[in-house]
Design a protein around this motif. Structure first.
Motif, short mmCIF file in Angstrom:
data_model
loop_
_atom_site.label_atom_id
_atom_site.label_comp_id
_atom_site.label_asym_id
_atom_site.label_seq_id
_atom_site.Cartn_x
_atom_site.Cartn_y
_atom_site.Cartn_z
N THR A 179 0.86 -1.18 0.00
CA THR A 179 0.00 0.00 0.00
C THR A 179 0.89 1.23 0.00
O THR A 179 2.00 1.22 0.54
CB THR A 179 -0.92 0.02 1.23
N LEU A 180 0.40 2.28 -0.62
CA LEU A 180 1.22 3.48 -0.80
C LEU A 180 1.79 4.05 0.50
O LEU A 180 2.98 4.36 0.58
CB LEU A 180 0.41 4.55 -1.55
N PRO A 181 0.99 4.15 1.58
CA PRO A 181 1.55 4.73 2.81
C PRO A 181 2.66 3.87 3.44
O PRO A 181 3.46 4.39 4.22
CB PRO A 181 0.34 4.81 3.75
N THR A 182 2.67 2.57 3.11
CA THR A 182 3.65 1.70 3.76
C THR A 182 4.91 1.49 2.93
O THR A 182 5.85 0.83 3.40
CB THR A 182 3.04 0.32 4.05
N LEU A 183 4.97 2.05 1.72
CA LEU A 183 6.14 1.83 0.87
C LEU A 183 7.46 2.21 1.54
O LEU A 183 8.46 1.48 1.42
CB LEU A 183 6.00 2.60 -0.45
N PRO A 184 7.52 3.34 2.26
CA PRO A 184 8.80 3.69 2.90
C PRO A 184 9.27 2.65 3.93
O PRO A 184 10.46 2.61 4.26
CB PRO A 184 8.50 5.03 3.59
N ALA A 196 11.81 -2.70 7.03
CA ALA A 196 11.33 -4.05 7.35
C ALA A 196 11.66 -5.08 6.29
O ALA A 196 11.53 -6.28 6.55
CB ALA A 196 9.81 -4.00 7.57
N GLY A 197 12.07 -4.64 5.09
CA GLY A 197 12.28 -5.59 4.02
C GLY A 197 10.94 -6.04 3.44
O GLY A 197 9.87 -5.55 3.81
N PRO A 198 10.95 -7.01 2.54
CA PRO A 198 9.73 -7.39 1.82
C PRO A 198 8.79 -8.32 2.58
O PRO A 198 7.63 -8.46 2.21
CB PRO A 198 10.27 -8.10 0.58
N VAL A 199 9.26 -8.97 3.65
CA VAL A 199 8.49 -10.05 4.26
C VAL A 199 7.09 -9.61 4.73
O VAL A 199 6.10 -10.32 4.46
CB VAL A 199 9.28 -10.70 5.41
N PRO A 200 6.92 -8.49 5.44
CA PRO A 200 5.56 -8.11 5.87
C PRO A 200 4.59 -7.95 4.70
O PRO A 200 3.40 -8.25 4.83
CB PRO A 200 5.76 -6.79 6.61
N PHE A 201 5.10 -7.50 3.56
CA PHE A 201 4.26 -7.28 2.40
C PHE A 201 3.94 -8.60 1.69
O PHE A 201 2.85 -8.78 1.16
CB PHE A 201 4.95 -6.29 1.46
#
Length: 303
Positions: A36-41, A46-51
């Protein structure tokens, strides 16, 4: 995953892109991720894992499972989604054509209650796997997250037919895949074969053809969700930023400070991964990312 015999090299250190992704945090999950746009930074922190976990959760939620249901996780990779199904109370069987992936899945999750893994081709299933019969109408759900693009066109047809056969009347298949916007061959967007060679596939299915194929197999299409922006477009933005940063010595030093494993890359590795990342960026305009929710009619109508 499924597909050609050299597919394993797409998901181990034979691939310089996979090596980079592993150092960035790719491990038990190997999907692209849902951004999601707000979480890109937060990716830098955190790296890619949460996404990746978010994408897996969204895909699994479409199954609408109930405890006790029998679920096939086709192209299960390293077993994370299969384990999540087991944790939700399902009896989950994860199958993958790559023994290396199944070995890792068993090491990670083989001890969990209700979870089993087997080496099997999802486009041509055996009579049983991990001592679970794969008989007609025996499963409640089938799940396939970001694996069918490896199957090839005829393999995808076969997978849809196998899934329909396996599901009980009223059962559901959730198929989430990289698709194309038109029937234009991917080779026109990937002329050097960098993307196809990296991930070991030949082509992807046009997004509008999947429902037609599913209907021919006997399914009713309940929902089609377009996740192109949160998955492909945002991942492409991150790829572009990575390639731009990696194109300078100062940028590479900064990346190595954040992810020390990247220090193992030599100059040739960096040049290669930048070229591959840019090739991925170039095909973005011709690709989509689509989730299909396909139901087997209650009457069990044959295709």
């Amino acid at each position: 995953m499924g597909g050609s015999g050299d597919l394993a090299s797409a998901y181990n250190d034979d691939s310089v892109l996979f090596r980079v992704l592993r150092h960035l945090g790719w491990d038990s999950l190997v999907d692209i991720g849902y951004f999601t746009l707000p979480t890109l930074p937060l990716v830098a922190l955190a790296g890619p894992v949460p996404f990746q976990r978010r994408l897996a959760r969204r895909s699994l939620a479409l199954l609408d499972t109930r405890p006790g249901q029998l679920v096939l996780d086709a192209g299960c990779g390293r077993g994370d989604t299969t384990a999540r199904l087991g944790a939700a109370g399902c009896r989950a069987l994860g199958v993958d054509s790559q023994p290396e992936q199944i070995d890792q899945a068993r090491r990670r999750f083989g001890g969990l209650s209700g979870v089993r893994f087997a080496v099997a081709d999802a486009t041509a299933l055996p009579r049983q796997a991990a001592r679970i019969p794969l008989t007609d109408g025996s499963f409640d759900r089938v799940h396939c997250l970001e694996a069918a693009f490896h199957f090839g066109h005829e393999g995808r047809r076969s997978f849809l037919s196998e899934s329909f056969r396996l599901l009980r009347p009223g059962g559901r298949l959730v198929l989430v895949d990289v698709t194309s916007r038109t029937d234009q061959p991917l080779g026109t967007l990937d002329p050097d074969g960098l993307v196809r060679g990296t991930w070991r596939f030949d082509d992807i299915e046009p997004c509008e053809r999947y429902p037609l194929m599913a209907s021919a197999a006997g399914f009713t299409t309940r929902r089609i969700l377009d996740w192109t922006t949160p998955v492909l477009h945002r991942a492409a933005q991150l790829c572009a930023l990575f390639a731009a940063t990696a194109s300078t010595r100062a940028g590479r030093r900064a990346l190595c400070l954040r992810w020390p494993g990247l220090r193992t890359l030599d100059a040739q590795d960096w040049d290669e991964v930048i070229a591959v990342v840019r090739a991925h960026r170039a095909i973005e305009r011709g690709t989509r990312y689509t989730a299909y929710v396909l139901d087997k009619p209650q009457g069990g109508v044959d295709p």
